[in-house]
Enzyme design. Structure first.
Site, PDB file in Angstrom:
ATOM      1  N   ASP A 145      -4.382   1.063  -9.302  1.00  0.00           N
ATOM      2  CA  ASP A 145      -5.816   0.838  -9.480  1.00  0.00           C
ATOM      3  C   ASP A 145      -6.178   0.637 -10.955  1.00  0.00           C
ATOM      4  OD1 ASP A 145      -5.615   1.446  -6.849  1.00  0.00           O
ATOM      5  OD2 ASP A 145      -6.716   3.332  -6.948  1.00  0.00           O
TER       6      ASP A 145
ATOM      7  N   SER B 158     -13.602   2.485  -7.625  1.00  0.00           N
ATOM      8  CA  SER B 158     -14.656   2.669  -8.621  1.00  0.00           C
ATOM      9  C   SER B 158     -14.252   3.721  -9.649  1.00  0.00           C
ATOM     10  CB  SER B 158     -15.968   3.062  -7.942  1.00  0.00           C
ATOM     11  OG  SER B 158     -15.784   4.206  -7.140  1.00  0.00           O
TER      12      SER B 158
ATOM     13  N   GLU C 264       0.841  -1.211   0.000  1.00  0.00           N
ATOM     14  CA  GLU C 264       0.000   0.000   0.000  1.00  0.00           C
ATOM     15  C   GLU C 264       0.867   1.248   0.000  1.00  0.00           C
ATOM     16  OE1 GLU C 264      -3.011  -0.188  -1.229  1.00  0.00           O
ATOM     17  OE2 GLU C 264      -3.702  -1.503   0.371  1.00  0.00           O
ATOM     18  N   HIS C 265       0.471   2.214  -0.785  1.00  0.00           N
ATOM     19  CA  HIS C 265       1.170   3.504  -0.894  1.00  0.00           C
ATOM     20  C   HIS C 265       2.609   3.335  -1.382  1.00  0.00           C
ATOM     21  CE1 HIS C 265      -1.767   6.439   0.538  1.00  0.00           C
ATOM     22  NE2 HIS C 265      -2.229   5.464   1.312  1.00  0.00           N
TER      23      HIS C 265
ATOM     24  N   ASP D  49       2.954   2.165  -4.796  1.00  0.00           N
ATOM     25  CA  ASP D  49       2.941   2.170  -6.275  1.00  0.00           C
ATOM     26  C   ASP D  49       3.580   3.451  -6.806  1.00  0.00           C
ATOM     27  OD1 ASP D  49       0.722   3.707  -5.439  1.00  0.00           O
ATOM     28  OD2 ASP D  49      -0.601   2.966  -7.024  1.00  0.00           O
TER      29      ASP D  49
HETATM   30  C1  GLA Z   1      -5.199   4.783  -3.968  1.00  0.00           C
HETATM   31  C2  GLA Z   1      -4.401   5.173  -5.216  1.00  0.00           C
HETATM   32  C3  GLA Z   1      -3.393   4.079  -5.595  1.00  0.00           C
HETATM   33  C4  GLA Z   1      -2.552   3.661  -4.408  1.00  0.00           C
HETATM   34  C5  GLA Z   1      -3.426   3.401  -3.177  1.00  0.00           C
HETATM   35  C6  GLA Z   1      -2.609   3.161  -1.949  1.00  0.00           C
HETATM   36  O1  GLA Z   1      -6.013   3.682  -4.243  1.00  0.00           O
HETATM   37  O2  GLA Z   1      -5.249   5.409  -6.300  1.00  0.00           O
HETATM   38  O3  GLA Z   1      -2.579   4.522  -6.658  1.00  0.00           O
HETATM   39  O4  GLA Z   1      -1.551   4.596  -4.130  1.00  0.00           O
HETATM   40  O5  GLA Z   1      -4.313   4.476  -2.915  1.00  0.00           O
HETATM   41  O6  GLA Z   1      -1.844   2.023  -2.091  1.00  0.00           O
END
Ligand code: GLA
Length: 389
Positions: free
Chosen positions: A173, A129, A36-37, A39
């Site tokens: 995403d 979404s 998480e966080h 990418d």
């Molecule tokens: C949101 C962002 C993604 C990613 C997540 C955290 O979903 O759109 O790019 O950074 O937060 O992992």
């Protein structure tokens, strides 16, 4: 469930435009097992597309206008497709305006079209979404006008549309919405955009999402601030270790050695990022050999890091994770997605799901007076054309 959505979308299209749609597109939301966080920090992530989707129906309309109808919102808008699109107060339209701008910017020409869409992806739950909206819309126009845009570019242009709306997101995403495969997680190398599909085999455990049913308004501003803090962290690291130009090449000891040179927040964010990049590799290896206990442990560690060091959790999400942590039948749990609300992702021993769901529903209601929403996860395909059976 998705068949009902598809029929509803087609029926609505027929009634509205008195014609048959030429293309029908299904575009999924996503989960993320771990990573998480990171990418946007050159890390690895382990997401998957899910069976919750947006269904779009399209036709050309032989004009210079696009008419787009959001069935669920009982709302619609119309634009001249050759004009540059501006932001409006009607936020859902901005994602699609952003996509139209991206097409123009990249030299793709479209003609007038009609589009209706309907969704069963919960909004504001961290299931992306908006990525499904951007990527499904772009995928549909690509098919309708035979633009020959490659899947990876659909994801990248979708990401740019999201930036235009105001969140400086990474690629996870949109990538998962486009590249998902049934029963597979995707290990994405966010530095090179290379990816591998791995079996989503969780052995004796089920994947269940608990939706906190809250979305704190902090989300976009805090998200963008985290990116800035990470940029600052990396520039301090590079200034002291010139061979390091990416968090990917940075070791925990190196971040620890720079504690005095960073603000407290920048230090915590940087340490989280380096640890999380390592955890994804370990988690993917654990998944491959069926060591779900180790995978679950890593998920708990990720939550701790997101809560304490990255500070993107909230009281509701911490409660959901800390409560299930006491249950023997739950071997992994963490907040999923950007944070500040939305869902936790959980690994629950098969056969024990209902007991955990019931207990947590009651405890969450007592603690916050909020109804817990629950989604059983099925991993599905990425954005694709609907083929009638
Ligand atoms: C949101 C962002 C993604 C990613 C997540 C955290 O979903 O759109 O790019 O950074 O937060 O992992």
């Amino acid at each position: 469930m998705n068949d009902i959505l598809v029929h509803k979308t087609i029926d609505f299209f027929q009634q509205t435009f008195k014609s048959e749609p030429e293309k029908i597109v299904l575009s999924p939301g996503r989960i993320n097992i771990i990573g998480e966080h990171i990418d946007y920090n050159d890390g690895f992530v382990l997401p998957a597309a899910i069976d919750k989707i947006i269904c779009f129906a399209f036709e050309k309309n032989n004009s210079d206008r696009a008419k787009i109808v959001a069935i669920d919102l009982n709302d619609e808008f119309e634009v001249y497709i050759n004009e540059d699109q501006n932001q409006t107060d009607n936020v859902w339209t901005n994602y699609l305006r952003g996509v139209l701008n991206q097409l123009k910017k990249n030299g793709y020409t479209v003609e007038g079209f009609n589009c209706v869409f309907s969704s069963n992806i919960p909004v504001g739950s961290g299931l992306s979404s908006s990525a499904a909206l951007e990527c499904g819309f772009l995928f549909g126009l690509n098919e309708l006008f035979n633009l020959k845009i490659k899947p990876i570019d659909i994801a990248l242009m979708g990401q740019k549309a999201e930036h235009w709306v105001g969140i400086n997101c990474g690629i996870m995403d949109q990538f998962s919405s486009v590249m998902g495969l049934e029963n597979k997680v995707i290990k994405i190398d966010c530095r090179t955009l290379e990816f591998e599909h791995h079996d989503a085999n969780f052995s004796d455990y089920s994947l269940v999402l608990f939706d906190s049913n809250v979305k704190h308004s902090l989300f976009s501003s805090a998200y963008n601030t985290r990116r800035e803090e990470c940029d600052e962290g990396l520039s301090i690291i590079s200034a002291n270790f010139p061979e390091i130009t990416s968090f990917r090449d940075c070791k925990e000891e190196q971040v620890l050695s720079l504690k005095d040179k960073m603000t407290a927040n920048v230090f915590k964010r940087s340490l989280f990022v380096v640890k999380e990049i390592r955890r994804v590799t370990q988690a993917c290896e654990a998944l491959d050999v069926g060591d779900i206990v180790v995978l679950g442990q890593l998920m708990f560690e990720t939550h701790e890091g997101l809560s304490v060091d990255y500070e993107v959790s909230c009281a509701e999400l911490d409660f959901l994770v800390n409560t299930v942590k006491k249950e023997k039948s739950v071997i992994g749990s963490r907040l999923m997605g950007g944070g500040f609300g939305g869902c936790t992702i959980n690994l629950i021993k098969k056969g024990q799901e209902d007991a955990v769901k019931n207990k947590l529903t009651g405890l969450y209601q007592d603690a916050f007076g909020i109804e817990l929403k629950i989604y059983d996860v099925k991993i599905g395909n990425g954005t694709s054309l609907y083929i009638a059976k």
